[in-house]
Scaffold this motif. Structure first.
Motif, PDB file in Angstrom:
ATOM      1  N   PHE A   9      41.194  71.955  69.890  1.00  0.00           N
ATOM      2  CA  PHE A   9      41.507  70.591  70.332  1.00  0.00           C
ATOM      3  C   PHE A   9      41.411  69.628  69.156  1.00  0.00           C
ATOM      4  O   PHE A   9      42.256  68.749  68.990  1.00  0.00           O
ATOM      5  CB  PHE A   9      40.543  70.167  71.443  1.00  0.00           C
ATOM      6  CG  PHE A   9      40.857  68.817  72.029  1.00  0.00           C
ATOM      7  CD1 PHE A   9      42.096  68.555  72.587  1.00  0.00           C
ATOM      8  CD2 PHE A   9      39.917  67.791  72.014  1.00  0.00           C
ATOM      9  CE1 PHE A   9      42.401  67.311  73.129  1.00  0.00           C
ATOM     10  CE2 PHE A   9      40.204  66.549  72.553  1.00  0.00           C
ATOM     11  CZ  PHE A   9      41.449  66.306  73.108  1.00  0.00           C
ATOM     12  N   ASN A  10      40.397  69.805  68.314  1.00  0.00           N
ATOM     13  CA  ASN A  10      40.296  68.994  67.101  1.00  0.00           C
ATOM     14  C   ASN A  10      41.491  69.240  66.181  1.00  0.00           C
ATOM     15  O   ASN A  10      41.997  68.316  65.532  1.00  0.00           O
ATOM     16  CB  ASN A  10      38.998  69.318  66.355  1.00  0.00           C
ATOM     17  CG  ASN A  10      37.782  68.752  67.038  1.00  0.00           C
ATOM     18  OD1 ASN A  10      37.877  67.784  67.794  1.00  0.00           O
ATOM     19  ND2 ASN A  10      36.627  69.355  66.811  1.00  0.00           N
ATOM     20  N   PHE A  11      41.911  70.471  66.121  1.00  0.00           N
ATOM     21  CA  PHE A  11      43.101  70.840  65.343  1.00  0.00           C
ATOM     22  C   PHE A  11      44.307  70.042  65.847  1.00  0.00           C
ATOM     23  O   PHE A  11      45.084  69.487  65.060  1.00  0.00           O
ATOM     24  CB  PHE A  11      43.340  72.346  65.501  1.00  0.00           C
ATOM     25  CG  PHE A  11      44.424  72.914  64.619  1.00  0.00           C
ATOM     26  CD1 PHE A  11      44.113  73.753  63.557  1.00  0.00           C
ATOM     27  CD2 PHE A  11      45.758  72.646  64.868  1.00  0.00           C
ATOM     28  CE1 PHE A  11      45.109  74.290  62.756  1.00  0.00           C
ATOM     29  CE2 PHE A  11      46.759  73.173  64.080  1.00  0.00           C
ATOM     30  CZ  PHE A  11      46.430  74.004  63.017  1.00  0.00           C
ATOM     31  N   LEU A  12      44.474  69.995  67.161  1.00  0.00           N
ATOM     32  CA  LEU A  12      45.591  69.277  67.764  1.00  0.00           C
ATOM     33  C   LEU A  12      45.530  67.789  67.456  1.00  0.00           C
ATOM     34  O   LEU A  12      46.537  67.175  67.081  1.00  0.00           O
ATOM     35  CB  LEU A  12      45.582  69.498  69.278  1.00  0.00           C
ATOM     36  CG  LEU A  12      46.602  68.684  70.089  1.00  0.00           C
ATOM     37  CD1 LEU A  12      48.015  69.079  69.711  1.00  0.00           C
ATOM     38  CD2 LEU A  12      46.375  68.883  71.586  1.00  0.00           C
ATOM     39  N   LEU A  13      44.352  67.186  67.605  1.00  0.00           N
ATOM     40  CA  LEU A  13      44.208  65.757  67.329  1.00  0.00           C
ATOM     41  C   LEU A  13      44.518  65.457  65.869  1.00  0.00           C
ATOM     42  O   LEU A  13      45.147  64.447  65.546  1.00  0.00           O
ATOM     43  CB  LEU A  13      42.790  65.294  67.674  1.00  0.00           C
ATOM     44  CG  LEU A  13      42.393  65.340  69.154  1.00  0.00           C
ATOM     45  CD1 LEU A  13      40.981  64.801  69.332  1.00  0.00           C
ATOM     46  CD2 LEU A  13      43.378  64.562  70.019  1.00  0.00           C
ATOM     47  N   ASN A  14      44.086  66.325  64.982  1.00  0.00           N
ATOM     48  CA  ASN A  14      44.363  66.142  63.563  1.00  0.00           C
ATOM     49  C   ASN A  14      45.860  66.224  63.289  1.00  0.00           C
ATOM     50  O   ASN A  14      46.421  65.451  62.516  1.00  0.00           O
ATOM     51  CB  ASN A  14      43.622  67.194  62.738  1.00  0.00           C
ATOM     52  CG  ASN A  14      43.799  66.982  61.248  1.00  0.00           C
ATOM     53  OD1 ASN A  14      43.221  66.068  60.679  1.00  0.00           O
ATOM     54  ND2 ASN A  14      44.588  67.823  60.608  1.00  0.00           N
ATOM     55  N   ASP A  15      46.530  67.160  63.946  1.00  0.00           N
ATOM     56  CA  ASP A  15      47.967  67.326  63.784  1.00  0.00           C
ATOM     57  C   ASP A  15      48.710  66.082  64.258  1.00  0.00           C
ATOM     58  O   ASP A  15      49.638  65.593  63.602  1.00  0.00           O
ATOM     59  CB  ASP A  15      48.434  68.557  64.563  1.00  0.00           C
ATOM     60  CG  ASP A  15      49.911  68.824  64.384  1.00  0.00           C
ATOM     61  OD1 ASP A  15      50.363  68.886  63.223  1.00  0.00           O
ATOM     62  OD2 ASP A  15      50.624  68.985  65.390  1.00  0.00           O
ATOM     63  N   ILE A  16      48.301  65.550  65.399  1.00  0.00           N
ATOM     64  CA  ILE A  16      48.932  64.332  65.926  1.00  0.00           C
ATOM     65  C   ILE A  16      48.700  63.175  64.966  1.00  0.00           C
ATOM     66  O   ILE A  16      49.616  62.402  64.659  1.00  0.00           O
ATOM     67  CB  ILE A  16      48.372  64.000  67.324  1.00  0.00           C
ATOM     68  CG1 ILE A  16      48.828  65.056  68.336  1.00  0.00           C
ATOM     69  CG2 ILE A  16      48.824  62.600  67.769  1.00  0.00           C
ATOM     70  CD1 ILE A  16      48.220  64.891  69.714  1.00  0.00           C
ATOM     71  N   SER A  17      47.478  63.047  64.472  1.00  0.00           N
ATOM     72  CA  SER A  17      47.140  61.966  63.542  1.00  0.00           C
ATOM     73  C   SER A  17      48.015  62.005  62.296  1.00  0.00           C
ATOM     74  O   SER A  17      48.520  60.979  61.842  1.00  0.00           O
ATOM     75  CB  SER A  17      45.661  62.067  63.151  1.00  0.00           C
ATOM     76  OG  SER A  17      45.319  61.079  62.195  1.00  0.00           O
ATOM     77  N   GLN A  18      48.214  63.206  61.732  1.00  0.00           N
ATOM     78  CA  GLN A  18      49.007  63.340  60.514  1.00  0.00           C
ATOM     79  C   GLN A  18      50.459  62.953  60.720  1.00  0.00           C
ATOM     80  O   GLN A  18      51.146  62.549  59.777  1.00  0.00           O
ATOM     81  CB  GLN A  18      48.943  64.785  59.998  1.00  0.00           C
ATOM     82  CG  GLN A  18      47.605  65.167  59.397  1.00  0.00           C
ATOM     83  CD  GLN A  18      47.665  66.517  58.716  1.00  0.00           C
ATOM     84  OE1 GLN A  18      48.639  66.858  58.068  1.00  0.00           O
ATOM     85  NE2 GLN A  18      46.614  67.297  58.855  1.00  0.00           N
ATOM     86  N   ASN A  19      50.945  63.071  61.950  1.00  0.00           N
ATOM     87  CA  ASN A  19      52.351  62.796  62.233  1.00  0.00           C
ATOM     88  C   ASN A  19      52.609  61.360  62.685  1.00  0.00           C
ATOM     89  O   ASN A  19      53.724  61.028  63.080  1.00  0.00           O
ATOM     90  CB  ASN A  19      52.871  63.767  63.299  1.00  0.00           C
ATOM     91  CG  ASN A  19      53.191  65.126  62.724  1.00  0.00           C
ATOM     92  OD1 ASN A  19      54.242  65.318  62.118  1.00  0.00           O
ATOM     93  ND2 ASN A  19      52.274  66.075  62.883  1.00  0.00           N
TER      94      ASN A  19
END
Length: 235
Positions: A9-19
């Motif tokens: 889930f942290n991985f997903l949030l980080n991915d969204i943040s980067q985009n």
């Protein structure tokens, strides 16, 4: 919540943040006006905003409705779909493909590389990408003394026409069919280097996310050994 799922889930949030662009982040902060103007002004990334939302019980792995509304509000349906895919996957992150349309970082790298390296051959490439003669004439009329802008305009038009089907592979194939092999090689090299840099940056940011996890979440995650193994597999 299982430990591995928390990290994903942290991985997903980080991915969204980067985009998220800075403009999109500002729009999301505006939609969260009840947090407080002064606090919002201090937030410089999507991750920081998401952490505040978690603190206020507006975001968790089990409840992402508020974040989904924010993403819909800034017209980033592609990112909202990632949240949906995460839930449909039973709390497991579905890895996105690299070519995701107009928001693809890989495509931006490829387009920048092409615009810097093909020069007067851009018209042949544009025709191969099915840009019409009328469109070519309009582009030349708009930027009569700026070849780079002409190239960028042609590639942007192609990207708009192809939508989610636009890909780096399409561009490389078109370059090679025009015998622009050197430019094609440069595109592949620059895209690969960019992917490596992004992966390295992701790993650094993921470490920060894990370090900022609360003590209660750390207990759920488990031992340090597990965390190191999860980080190693993610990176």
């Amino acid at each position: 919540m299982a430990a591995g799922e928390g990290i994903e889930f942290n991985f997903l949030l980080n991915d969204i943040s980067q985009n998220l662009s800075q403009e999109e982040l500002d729009s999301m902060k505006f939609l969260c006006g009840d947090i407080g103007k002064r606090r919002l002004e201090k937030l410089s990334s999507g991750l920081q905003l998401f952490q505040v939302l978690e603190e206020q019980d507006k975001l968790s792995q089990e409840d992402t409705q508020f974040l989904a509304k924010l993403l819909t509000g800034i017209k980033r349906s592609d990112l909202e779909k990632k949240l949906t895919a995460f839930h449909r996957g039973g709390g497991h992150l579905q890895q996105p493909t690299c070519e995701v349309g107009p928001n693809s970082h890989d495509l931006n790298v490829a387009i920048d590389t092409i615009s810097d390296n093909i020069g007067k051959d851009w018209r042949n490439l544009a025709r191969k990408l099915r840009i019409s003669e009328v469109q070519l004439q309009q582009i030349e009329y708009n930027y009569p003394h700026d070849m780079k802008r002409q190239i960028l305009s042609a590639l942007t038009e192609w990207q708009r026409n192809k939508g989610s089907d636009a890909s780096v592979d399409n561009l490389v194939a078109a370059l090679r069919s025009c015998r622009l092999n050197m430019a094609a090689d440069m595109v592949e090299e620059n895209v690969n280097e960019s992917r490596f840099s992004e992966k390295l940056l992701f790993c650094i940011q993921l470490v920060k996310v894990i370090q900022q996890t609360s003590a209660r979440q750390c207990t759920r995650v488990g031992t340090t050994k597990f965390t190191e193994q999860s980080l190693s597999s993610a990176c």
